[in-house]
Design a protein around this motif. Structure first.
Motif, PDB file in Angstrom:
ATOM      1  N   PHE A   1      -7.236 -14.309  -7.267  1.00 34.51           N
ATOM      2  CA  PHE A   1      -8.822 -14.611  -7.306  1.00 34.51           C
ATOM      3  C   PHE A   1      -8.635 -13.304  -6.776  1.00 34.51           C
ATOM      4  O   PHE A   1      -9.835 -12.027  -6.872  1.00 34.51           O
ATOM      5  N   VAL A   2      -8.237 -12.547  -5.737  1.00 31.78           N
ATOM      6  CA  VAL A   2      -8.879 -11.597  -4.902  1.00 31.78           C
ATOM      7  C   VAL A   2      -7.371 -10.864  -4.670  1.00 31.78           C
ATOM      8  O   VAL A   2      -5.887 -11.728  -4.214  1.00 31.78           O
ATOM      9  N   PRO A   3      -6.720  -9.420  -4.759  1.00 34.46           N
ATOM     10  CA  PRO A   3      -5.568  -8.690  -4.650  1.00 34.46           C
ATOM     11  C   PRO A   3      -4.626  -8.935  -3.252  1.00 34.46           C
ATOM     12  O   PRO A   3      -5.963  -9.320  -2.387  1.00 34.46           O
ATOM     13  N   THR A   4      -3.684  -9.036  -2.611  1.00 25.88           N
ATOM     14  CA  THR A   4      -3.126  -9.193  -1.283  1.00 25.88           C
ATOM     15  C   THR A   4      -3.416  -8.152  -0.412  1.00 25.88           C
ATOM     16  O   THR A   4      -4.193  -8.441   0.660  1.00 25.88           O
ATOM     17  N   THR A   5      -4.526  -6.595  -1.442  1.00 30.08           N
ATOM     18  CA  THR A   5      -4.173  -6.101  -0.569  1.00 30.08           C
ATOM     19  C   THR A   5      -6.171  -6.115  -0.109  1.00 30.08           C
ATOM     20  O   THR A   5      -6.893  -4.693   0.647  1.00 30.08           O
ATOM     21  N   GLY A   6      -7.178  -7.257  -0.888  1.00 27.36           N
ATOM     22  CA  GLY A   6      -8.406  -7.184  -0.725  1.00 27.36           C
ATOM     23  C   GLY A   6      -8.553  -7.276   1.220  1.00 27.36           C
ATOM     24  O   GLY A   6      -7.818  -8.144   1.587  1.00 27.36           O
ATOM     25  N   VAL A   7      -9.923  -6.590   1.352  1.00 29.52           N
ATOM     26  CA  VAL A   7     -10.343  -7.385   2.618  1.00 29.52           C
ATOM     27  C   VAL A   7     -10.728  -8.535   3.390  1.00 29.52           C
ATOM     28  O   VAL A   7     -10.269  -8.738   3.817  1.00 29.52           O
ATOM     29  N   PRO A   8     -10.893  -9.155   2.136  1.00 29.40           N
ATOM     30  CA  PRO A   8     -10.897 -10.689   2.666  1.00 29.40           C
ATOM     31  C   PRO A   8      -9.730 -11.636   2.884  1.00 29.40           C
ATOM     32  O   PRO A   8      -9.379 -12.175   4.365  1.00 29.40           O
TER      33      PRO A   8
ATOM     34  N   VAL B   1      -5.536 -20.774   4.921  1.00 32.35           N
ATOM     35  CA  VAL B   1      -5.618 -21.659   3.903  1.00 32.35           C
ATOM     36  C   VAL B   1      -6.177 -20.702   2.447  1.00 32.35           C
ATOM     37  O   VAL B   1      -5.835 -20.066   1.758  1.00 32.35           O
ATOM     38  N   GLY B   2      -7.119 -20.247   3.408  1.00 33.76           N
ATOM     39  CA  GLY B   2      -8.139 -18.529   2.478  1.00 33.76           C
ATOM     40  C   GLY B   2      -7.274 -18.168   2.599  1.00 33.76           C
ATOM     41  O   GLY B   2      -7.620 -17.264   1.165  1.00 33.76           O
ATOM     42  N   ALA B   3      -6.625 -17.171   3.023  1.00 30.11           N
ATOM     43  CA  ALA B   3      -5.839 -16.477   2.514  1.00 30.11           C
ATOM     44  C   ALA B   3      -4.875 -16.108   1.698  1.00 30.11           C
ATOM     45  O   ALA B   3      -4.489 -15.387   0.016  1.00 30.11           O
ATOM     46  N   ASN B   4      -4.009 -18.075   1.246  1.00 33.59           N
ATOM     47  CA  ASN B   4      -2.847 -17.448   0.831  1.00 33.59           C
ATOM     48  C   ASN B   4      -3.855 -18.241  -0.791  1.00 33.59           C
ATOM     49  O   ASN B   4      -3.272 -18.037  -1.439  1.00 33.59           O
ATOM     50  N   PHE B   5      -4.887 -18.729  -0.268  1.00 26.57           N
ATOM     51  CA  PHE B   5      -5.730 -19.717  -2.104  1.00 26.57           C
ATOM     52  C   PHE B   5      -6.382 -18.202  -3.103  1.00 26.57           C
ATOM     53  O   PHE B   5      -5.593 -18.209  -3.649  1.00 26.57           O
ATOM     54  N   LEU B   6      -7.110 -16.902  -2.095  1.00 29.09           N
ATOM     55  CA  LEU B   6      -7.190 -16.216  -3.022  1.00 29.09           C
ATOM     56  C   LEU B   6      -6.545 -15.158  -3.532  1.00 29.09           C
ATOM     57  O   LEU B   6      -6.034 -14.852  -4.140  1.00 29.09           O
ATOM     58  N   SER B   7      -5.252 -14.988  -2.726  1.00 27.48           N
ATOM     59  CA  SER B   7      -3.918 -14.057  -3.139  1.00 27.48           C
ATOM     60  C   SER B   7      -2.687 -14.746  -3.624  1.00 27.48           C
ATOM     61  O   SER B   7      -2.086 -14.432  -4.054  1.00 27.48           O
TER      62      SER B   7
ATOM     63  N   ARG C   1       0.634  -1.143  -0.183  1.00 22.63           N
ATOM     64  CA  ARG C   1      -0.340  -0.217   0.037  1.00 22.63           C
ATOM     65  C   ARG C   1       0.670   1.389  -0.275  1.00 22.63           C
ATOM     66  O   ARG C   1       0.370   1.989  -0.286  1.00 22.63           O
ATOM     67  N   GLY C   2       1.762   1.139   0.745  1.00 24.54           N
ATOM     68  CA  GLY C   2       2.904   2.516   0.509  1.00 24.54           C
ATOM     69  C   GLY C   2       3.385   2.567  -0.438  1.00 24.54           C
ATOM     70  O   GLY C   2       3.282   1.907  -1.915  1.00 24.54           O
TER      71      GLY C   2
END
Length: 283
Positions: A245-252, A228-234, A92-93
């Motif tokens: 699936f979701v950016p690493t900075t995404g809320v989920p 697992v969810g965080a790693n799978f999504l990002s 984000r920086g």
């Protein structure tokens, strides 16, 4: 006709004063008995399962190994949370001039992953010493393998080699590691269900001393569900930007990362309470 003696005359105590004295003594006696009962109840509660669990923890075989490995896990969990915070700050920086905290991202990762590796190595040794079940050992070995995969990402990221993913490190190692970690937690929970550990009482609560390892292991499993969810999504396929699936900075992803890290820390703290690792550092 004799007159009644004056109140308080020596040798002739007043009847009312005598009654008051008896009432006072009775009250004092009841209060003393009440205090004694309360003290006795306090002693019983501490012996049967006070917050410190000092007496119960002394029955744990090779207890100091548990104290050591659980403190290592606390360090690993705290460093993982800092790693997630530094990663979010990095993404984000400013790109060209990242903050000092963001530059520590891979170093927090190295500390966390080395601590998981060391902790599970000590745990495997302890399980062999106490004669744990084959399923219990298998769960530990799966998490030991997971910690090896965990170490690949921050180490390769620290190297900064473009062939190994540059500053991001190997793209697949964290997802592989967390899958091994999660499967290991499931095996460990299944082992506790099929083979209750010594001291466990299914009829007693989650906070009962003998049940604390089971409680902490279920918290560990909840943590790895989030991770697992965080790693799978990002996870970016082949390290290519925009393939997740979701950016690493995404809320989920952020919620799953920090929920998983905090739950790992909570589980480690409960294990440390179980072995009285916050109070008793003596053999």
């Amino acid at each position: 006709q004799e007159r009644p003696p004056p109140h308080g005359t020596p040798g002739h105590p007043d009847k009312r004063a005598s009654e008051r004295a008896h009432v006072t003594c009775a009250r004092l006696g009841r209060r003393a008995m009440s205090d004694s009962d309360a003290s006795g109840d306090s002693n019983i509660s501490l012996e049967d399962g006070g917050f410190s669990f000092t007496e119960e923890a002394k029955k744990i075989p090779f207890r100091m190994q548990q104290v050591l490995l659980n403190w290592v896990f606390i360090v690993a969990s705290a460093a993982l949370i800092l790693d997630f915070g530094a990663l979010q700050d990095l993404l984000r920086g400013p790109v060209r001039m990242p903050h000092f905290f963001a530059e520590l991202c891979n170093w927090f990762g190295v500390l966390s992953c080395l601590a998981w590796l060391l902790g599970f190595a000590i745990l495997a040794h302890w399980l062999h010493q106490v004669g744990a079940t084959p399923m219990g050992k298998a769960g530990c070995y799966l998490k030991l393998v997971a910690s090896v995969f965990f170490n690949l990402q921050p180490m390769t990221g620290t190297m900064g080699d473009a062939m190994l993913g540059g500053g991001a490190g190997l793209w697949w190692s964290n997802l592989t590691g967390i899958l091994f970690f999660h499967f290991g937690n499931i095996v460990s929970c299944t082992d506790f269900y099929l083979h209750a550990p010594p001291g466990a009482e299914k009829k007693k609560g989650w906070g009962y001393h003998g049940n604390l390892p089971i409680t902490a292991m279920w918290i560990y499993q909840a943590a790895t569900w989030f991770l697992v969810g965080a790693n799978f999504l990002s996870c970016s396929l082949n390290g290519k930007v925009g393939t997740s699936f979701v950016p690493t900075t995404g809320v989920p992803v952020v919620i799953c990362q920090f929920a998983g890290g905090l739950l790992l820390l909570l589980g480690s703290v409960i294990y440390t309470i179980w072995c009285d690792g916050f109070r008793n550092f003596n053999y």
